[in-house]
Design a protein around this motif. Structure first.
Motif, mmCIF file in Angstrom:
data_model
loop_
_atom_site.group_PDB
_atom_site.id
_atom_site.type_symbol
_atom_site.label_atom_id
_atom_site.label_comp_id
_atom_site.label_asym_id
_atom_site.label_seq_id
_atom_site.Cartn_x
_atom_site.Cartn_y
_atom_site.Cartn_z
ATOM 1 N N ASP A 1 0.836 -1.193 0.000
ATOM 2 C CA ASP A 1 0.000 0.000 0.000
ATOM 3 C C ASP A 1 0.875 1.249 0.000
ATOM 4 O O ASP A 1 2.041 1.207 0.364
ATOM 5 N N GLY A 2 0.260 2.374 -0.371
ATOM 6 C CA GLY A 2 0.986 3.627 -0.315
ATOM 7 C C GLY A 2 0.955 4.367 -1.631
ATOM 8 O O GLY A 2 0.331 3.943 -2.608
ATOM 9 N N ASP A 3 1.631 5.498 -1.644
ATOM 10 C CA ASP A 3 1.669 6.376 -2.813
ATOM 11 C C ASP A 3 3.096 6.405 -3.353
ATOM 12 O O ASP A 3 4.011 6.889 -2.660
ATOM 13 N N PRO A 4 3.352 5.892 -4.560
ATOM 14 C CA PRO A 4 4.715 5.904 -5.114
ATOM 15 C C PRO A 4 5.317 7.292 -5.194
ATOM 16 O O PRO A 4 6.539 7.451 -5.092
ATOM 17 N N ARG A 5 4.474 8.294 -5.355
ATOM 18 C CA ARG A 5 4.986 9.667 -5.473
ATOM 19 C C ARG A 5 5.594 10.130 -4.152
ATOM 20 O O ARG A 5 6.697 10.700 -4.132
ATOM 21 N N MET A 6 4.883 9.893 -3.051
ATOM 22 C CA MET A 6 5.418 10.285 -1.746
ATOM 23 C C MET A 6 6.657 9.466 -1.400
ATOM 24 O O MET A 6 7.613 9.975 -0.802
ATOM 25 N N PHE A 7 6.628 8.181 -1.773
ATOM 26 C CA PHE A 7 7.804 7.317 -1.567
ATOM 27 C C PHE A 7 9.036 7.936 -2.235
ATOM 28 O O PHE A 7 10.103 8.070 -1.622
ATOM 29 N N ALA A 8 8.880 8.332 -3.501
ATOM 30 C CA ALA A 8 10.016 8.884 -4.245
ATOM 31 C C ALA A 8 10.459 10.224 -3.675
ATOM 32 O O ALA A 8 11.663 10.491 -3.540
ATOM 33 N N VAL A 9 9.504 11.077 -3.324
ATOM 34 C CA VAL A 9 9.838 12.404 -2.793
ATOM 35 C C VAL A 9 10.637 12.286 -1.498
ATOM 36 O O VAL A 9 11.686 12.920 -1.329
ATOM 37 N N VAL A 10 10.137 11.457 -0.575
ATOM 38 C CA VAL A 10 10.814 11.326 0.723
ATOM 39 C C VAL A 10 12.200 10.697 0.545
ATOM 40 O O VAL A 10 13.174 11.121 1.180
ATOM 41 N N ALA A 11 12.309 9.696 -0.344
ATOM 42 C CA ALA A 11 13.602 9.052 -0.567
ATOM 43 C C ALA A 11 14.632 10.052 -1.084
ATOM 44 O O ALA A 11 15.773 10.099 -0.598
ATOM 45 N N VAL A 12 14.230 10.864 -2.052
ATOM 46 C CA VAL A 12 15.150 11.862 -2.607
ATOM 47 C C VAL A 12 15.500 12.906 -1.556
ATOM 48 O O VAL A 12 16.664 13.329 -1.433
ATOM 49 N N LEU A 13 14.509 13.318 -0.765
ATOM 50 C CA LEU A 13 14.763 14.312 0.274
ATOM 51 C C LEU A 13 15.754 13.798 1.313
ATOM 52 O O LEU A 13 16.560 14.568 1.850
ATOM 53 N N ILE A 14 15.696 12.500 1.604
ATOM 54 C CA ILE A 14 16.654 11.913 2.557
ATOM 55 C C ILE A 14 18.083 12.167 2.083
ATOM 56 O O ILE A 14 18.958 12.559 2.862
ATOM 57 N N GLY A 15 18.335 11.955 0.788
ATOM 58 C CA GLY A 15 19.668 12.182 0.247
ATOM 59 C C GLY A 15 20.091 13.637 0.300
ATOM 60 O O GLY A 15 21.234 13.964 0.660
ATOM 61 N N ILE A 16 19.164 14.553 -0.036
ATOM 62 C CA ILE A 16 19.482 15.981 -0.029
ATOM 63 C C ILE A 16 19.760 16.465 1.389
ATOM 64 O O ILE A 16 20.726 17.207 1.646
ATOM 65 N N VAL A 17 18.918 16.033 2.349
ATOM 66 C CA VAL A 17 19.118 16.420 3.747
ATOM 67 C C VAL A 17 20.428 15.845 4.278
ATOM 68 O O VAL A 17 21.157 16.502 5.037
ATOM 69 N N LEU A 18 20.762 14.622 3.876
ATOM 70 C CA LEU A 18 22.026 14.021 4.304
ATOM 71 C C LEU A 18 23.210 14.849 3.821
ATOM 72 O O LEU A 18 24.162 15.084 4.581
ATOM 73 N N ALA A 19 23.169 15.305 2.580
ATOM 74 C CA ALA A 19 24.258 16.141 2.060
ATOM 75 C C ALA A 19 24.426 17.401 2.893
ATOM 76 O O ALA A 19 25.549 17.786 3.258
ATOM 77 N N ALA A 20 23.301 18.056 3.211
ATOM 78 C CA ALA A 20 23.372 19.284 4.011
ATOM 79 C C ALA A 20 23.880 19.006 5.423
ATOM 80 O O ALA A 20 24.683 19.775 5.971
ATOM 81 N N ALA A 21 23.438 17.891 6.017
ATOM 82 C CA ALA A 21 23.870 17.549 7.379
ATOM 83 C C ALA A 21 25.357 17.229 7.425
ATOM 84 O O ALA A 21 26.078 17.674 8.336
ATOM 85 N N ILE A 22 25.840 16.457 6.445
ATOM 86 C CA ILE A 22 27.271 16.131 6.384
ATOM 87 C C ILE A 22 28.083 17.402 6.174
ATOM 88 O O ILE A 22 29.166 17.582 6.754
ATOM 89 N N GLN A 23 27.565 18.304 5.347
ATOM 90 C CA GLN A 23 28.253 19.566 5.092
ATOM 91 C C GLN A 23 28.461 20.350 6.380
ATOM 92 O O GLN A 23 29.549 20.851 6.663
ATOM 93 N N GLN A 24 27.427 20.441 7.191
ATOM 94 C CA GLN A 24 27.519 21.186 8.442
ATOM 95 C C GLN A 24 28.396 20.470 9.464
ATOM 96 O O GLN A 24 29.213 21.094 10.150
ATOM 97 N N LEU A 25 28.237 19.167 9.576
ATOM 98 C CA LEU A 25 29.015 18.404 10.552
ATOM 99 C C LEU A 25 30.502 18.459 10.245
ATOM 100 O O LEU A 25 31.328 18.698 11.142
ATOM 101 N N THR A 26 30.854 18.255 8.973
ATOM 102 C CA THR A 26 32.268 18.282 8.600
ATOM 103 C C THR A 26 32.842 19.674 8.795
ATOM 104 O O THR A 26 33.990 19.831 9.248
ATOM 105 N N GLY A 27 32.052 20.692 8.453
ATOM 106 C CA GLY A 27 32.496 22.061 8.676
ATOM 107 C C GLY A 27 32.807 22.323 10.135
ATOM 108 O O GLY A 27 33.800 22.982 10.471
ATOM 109 N N TYR A 28 31.982 21.793 11.026
ATOM 110 C CA TYR A 28 32.201 21.997 12.462
ATOM 111 C C TYR A 28 33.552 21.424 12.896
ATOM 112 O O TYR A 28 34.271 22.049 13.697
#
Length: 788
Positions: free
Chosen positions: A355-382
């Protein structure tokens, strides 16, 4: 649900419909657009002023050395490429067309990776003098200098995303349902070449850097990049062949390999929709990278160049998130039943099994990667910025000597590795949870998170290239003596920012490598299950041989645990070999520079000219000679484990390599980055400033960190992907020789034994090259590093 067979059972082929065909053509055109933007940026950079005649002369020497090294390196790597081409052609494939395509696009992937690295280096060695010239006017030159350095990196970024996306789109257009298998060759070619460029370039740059610092700064007490130091030109050459060419090739192969995994898993999960949507996401990344690169336009009220770079990165990331969400809702159906009949998420009647919506699945999956990039950027900078506590604390320890500096740096690296690994693990687990208990969906989510992270890769490559360009600009300025006062301070500030951007991009590259390797892990499982199905063996007939063949991956089995330990050990051995290679090559440089100070009259007085070319030659010779052993380990270790122990222990091997690889890579990168900026902190006047005992202590710390952050650490990224791809490619052959009609224990054992002997021979040969160096030569030839 979790036990769903990843192997396609419907017998349907996946082909491009009219709408999907149009989309892939548009993707290819956007990739070409990226190359066009790169051409525009090249013209803009080359229009800038080149400074004085002396500055141009020094820059010309760096250009000549970098081009000569890469030319020789590519000739050396050509031999490996030819061998790999024929080995790939000999491996099993579903059709002759697929076998030929896989081998041809292996070469295409290697060539594209080489082009990406070469173009990044070619412009970087021309931009350094222009950045130095822009800074000559003082504080008002900081904005144009930052702009030139970042736009130079933007060219490498555009080539990375442009060629990566163009290659993937071309394969999909030509091969359609066979594209995922052909793309394995494309990704393998990119990964193999990137690993060699990372190792070779890293040895070159750090051998020169370590030698220059130990003799120049510590022994002679002269500044960094002082023209009296014979290793300075080689040091500046190394920044470009190691960081510019190496990192560009590294991120290109991350781009290619992530797309490989996303397309393999996307076809299995979503059918033909899964063949196209993973291309749409990086296409959006190309467009947002263009926005991000042009958004890095420094403002007078910016605290430093990092503020402008962060602004461009986050604008690109936010734009990517918004556009990817729109694309998912426009392109994907609103329920899984709307997917093509070849989807693994549909039962025989075409009804959805989840069950579920493939569109929301794809959106959240892609957002996980984008948020990870931003989080790693800040952590490494620190952990690596000069104005943050970790680096400031390392700077304070310099007051008590080099031992405490080294201890503090190691502590920072170890601690930061835990947080980075936790962030990456959290991202992978979040993607796994999106799968609703269906393994194929969870793995596809991880792959989509990887493509989401890659939407920022154009800006990430630009950030990385900014570092060596700024470093080289400071070198050109100091060697020429034509930049003074505020101008010199501008370049010092840019160099410190560059150290941080390099550390950040290394962190993000590691995250990309882990996501790609995890997705490839799923692809490997898919390949094993398909191969077992083709043998006709009944998986319910549990026995040792079946357990060896099936990817049951139960960690409680001792054979899986043995594989895991071997995989982690491979990472440690690889790192040790790379660092040892730097130590050998650096020893040769130390004694050559000492010889020149001793034997060439007038060097310290400025009346004698050092023999820069000899140091460049030593670095080139030693770095190319050291390429073979780490490369052999990466390719042969999975072969030895797979044919010797079976596909399930090989899965454990891959898991061990991924786990140890992420921790080791972050530890090495962040320790090195923190040591480097602690040195910059002292050189800015803290704790006694240049020439003080505290400065000498941080120079030693930086020297230890050089091979950590620029040789061994970055090379782990392509290492774990090369090993995953080798496992993916050999899986069908291992299964055929383990179970079924083609069972052949003697052949399996012979292959495994031969691979093991090759590894042992390479390591023994490497150890025969003495790390001890001699200072007995007075003939102008260094005896260091020649043995073996």
């Amino acid at each position: 649900m979790s036990g769903i067979n990843l192997a396609a059972e419907s017998g349907e082929t996946v082909s491009l419909s009219g709408g999907n065909l149009t989309i892939v053509v548009v993707v290819a055109l956007v990739a070409v657009l990226a190359l066009g933007v790169a051409g525009f940026l090249v013209k803009e950079v080359l229009r800038a002023d080149q400074g004085t005649e002396r500055m141009q002369e020094i820059a010309g020497a760096v250009q000549e050395g970098a081009a000569a090294y890469l030319t020789r390196q590519f000739r050396t790597l050509g031999v490996f490429a030819v061998l790999a081409f024929f080995v790939l052609f000999a491996l099993p494939a579903n059709s002759t067309n697929e076998r030929i395509g896989r081998s041809i696009f292996f070469v295409v992937g290697a060539v594209f990776s080489a082009i990406t690295g070469y173009v990044g280096m070619w412009l970087a060695v021309r931009a350094n003098v222009r950045v130095a010239a822009a800074a000559r006017v003082g504080k008002s030159g900081e904005l144009p200098a930052t702009r030139i350095a970042f736009r130079t990196g933007g060219v490498a970024g555009m080539f990375t995303v442009g060629l990566g996306l163009l290659g993937a789109a071309t394969v999909v257009l030509i091969y359609e349902d066979e594209a995922p298998k052909v793309l394995e060759g494309f990704g393998f070619g990119a990964a193999l070449l990137a690993m060699f460029m990372r190792v070779g370039g890293g040895i070159f740059t750090k051998a020169a850097d370590v030698g220059a610092d130990l003799v120049g700064k510590v022994e002679q007490g002269i500044p960094e990049d002082d023209p009296r130091n014979a290793a300075t030109i080689a040091d500046n050459v190394g920044d470009n062949v190691g960081d510019c060419a190496g990192m560009a090739a590294d991120l290109f192969e991350s781009y290619a390999v992530t797309l490989v995994a996303a397309l393999i898993l996307g076809v299995a999960a979503f059918g033909d929709d899964g063949l196209v949507f993973p291309l749409i996401v990086p296409m959006i990344g190309v467009l947002t990278a263009i926005i991000g690169i042009f958004a890095v336009s420094p403002r007078p009220n910016d605290r430093n160049g990092m503020a402008a770079i962060n602004r461009g990165f986050f604008i690109s990331a936010v734009a990517s998130a918004i556009l990817c969400a729109i694309a998912a809702f426009v392109f994907l159906p609103d329920e899984y039943e709307g997917l093509s009949a070849s989807s693994q998420l549909l039962d025989d009647t075409g009804a959805a099994i989840v069950d579920g919506d493939p569109r929301m699945f794809a959106v959240v999956a892609v957002l996980i990667g984008i948020v990870l990039a931003a989080a790693i950027q800040q952590l490494t900078g620190y952990f690596t910025e000069t104005n943050r506590r970790p680096v400031m604390d390392i700077g304070k320890t310099s007051l008590t000597g080099p031992a405490t500096v080294i201890l503090a740096g190691i502590s920072v690296g170890l601690e930061s590795a835990v947080y980075s690994a936790a962030l990456i693990g959290l991202a992978v687990y979040a993607a796994y949870m999106l799968g609703s208990g269906v393994l194929i969906l969870a793995l596809f989510a991880v792959a989509l998170a990887g493509t989401g992270l890659l939407t920022t890769v154009g800006v990430i490559v630009a950030m990385d290239t900014f570092g060596p360009v700024s470093d080289n600009a400071q070198g050109v300025a100091e060697m020429s003596g034509d930049v003074h006062g505020e101008g010199a301070q501008v370049l010092t500030s840019l160099d410190a920012v560059g150290n941080t951007t390099k550390a950040i991009t290394k962190g993000i590259a590691i995250a990309t490598a882990v996501l790609a390797a995890t997705a490839l892990f799923g692809s490997y499982y898919n390949e094993v299950v398909k191969a077992v199905d083709e043998t006709g063996v009944d998986p319910s007939e549990v026995g040792l041989r079946t357990q060896q063949a099936l990817a049951t991956f139960d960690i409680i089995n001792p054979n899986i645990l043995v594989g895991l330990i071997l995989g982690a050990s491979a990472v440690f051995l690889f790192s040790g070999l790379a660092i040892n290679a730097v130590a050998r090559a650096a020893g040769a440089i130390v004694f050559e520079v000492r010889r020149q100070f001793r034997e060439i009259p007038g060097i310290m007085e400025g009346t004698g000219k050092p023999e820069y070319g000899k140091v460049v030659d030593i670095c080139t010779r030693d770095s190319l000679r050291e390429l073979a052993t780490p490369g052999i380990l990466a390719v042969m270790a999975p072969i030895a484990v797979g044919f010797g122990l079976g596909t399930a222990p090989l899965a454990g091997f891959l898991a061990g390599a991924i786990g140890a690889g992420v921790l080791m890579a972050v530890f090495l990168a962040n320790s090195g980055g923190a040591w480097d900026n602690a040195k910059k902190l002292v050189e800015d006047g803290h704790h006694g400033g240049k020439g003080s005992e505290a400065h000498s202590a941080t120079v030693i710390g930086d020297t230890v960190g050089d091979p950590f952050k620029d040789t061994a650490g970055p090379a782990i990224n392509p290492l774990i992907k090369v090993m995953n791809l080798v496992a993916l490619l050999i899986a069908p052959a291992v299964v055929k020789l383990t179970v079924g009609e083609d069972e052949n224990d003697m052949l399996r054992g012979t292959i495994a034994g031969l691979a093991t002997l090759i590894i042992i021979g390479a390591v023994v040969n490497s150890k025969r090259k003495s790390i001890a160096v001699s200072d007995e030569s007075t003939s102008g030839k260094s005896t260091a590093g020649v043995a073996g």
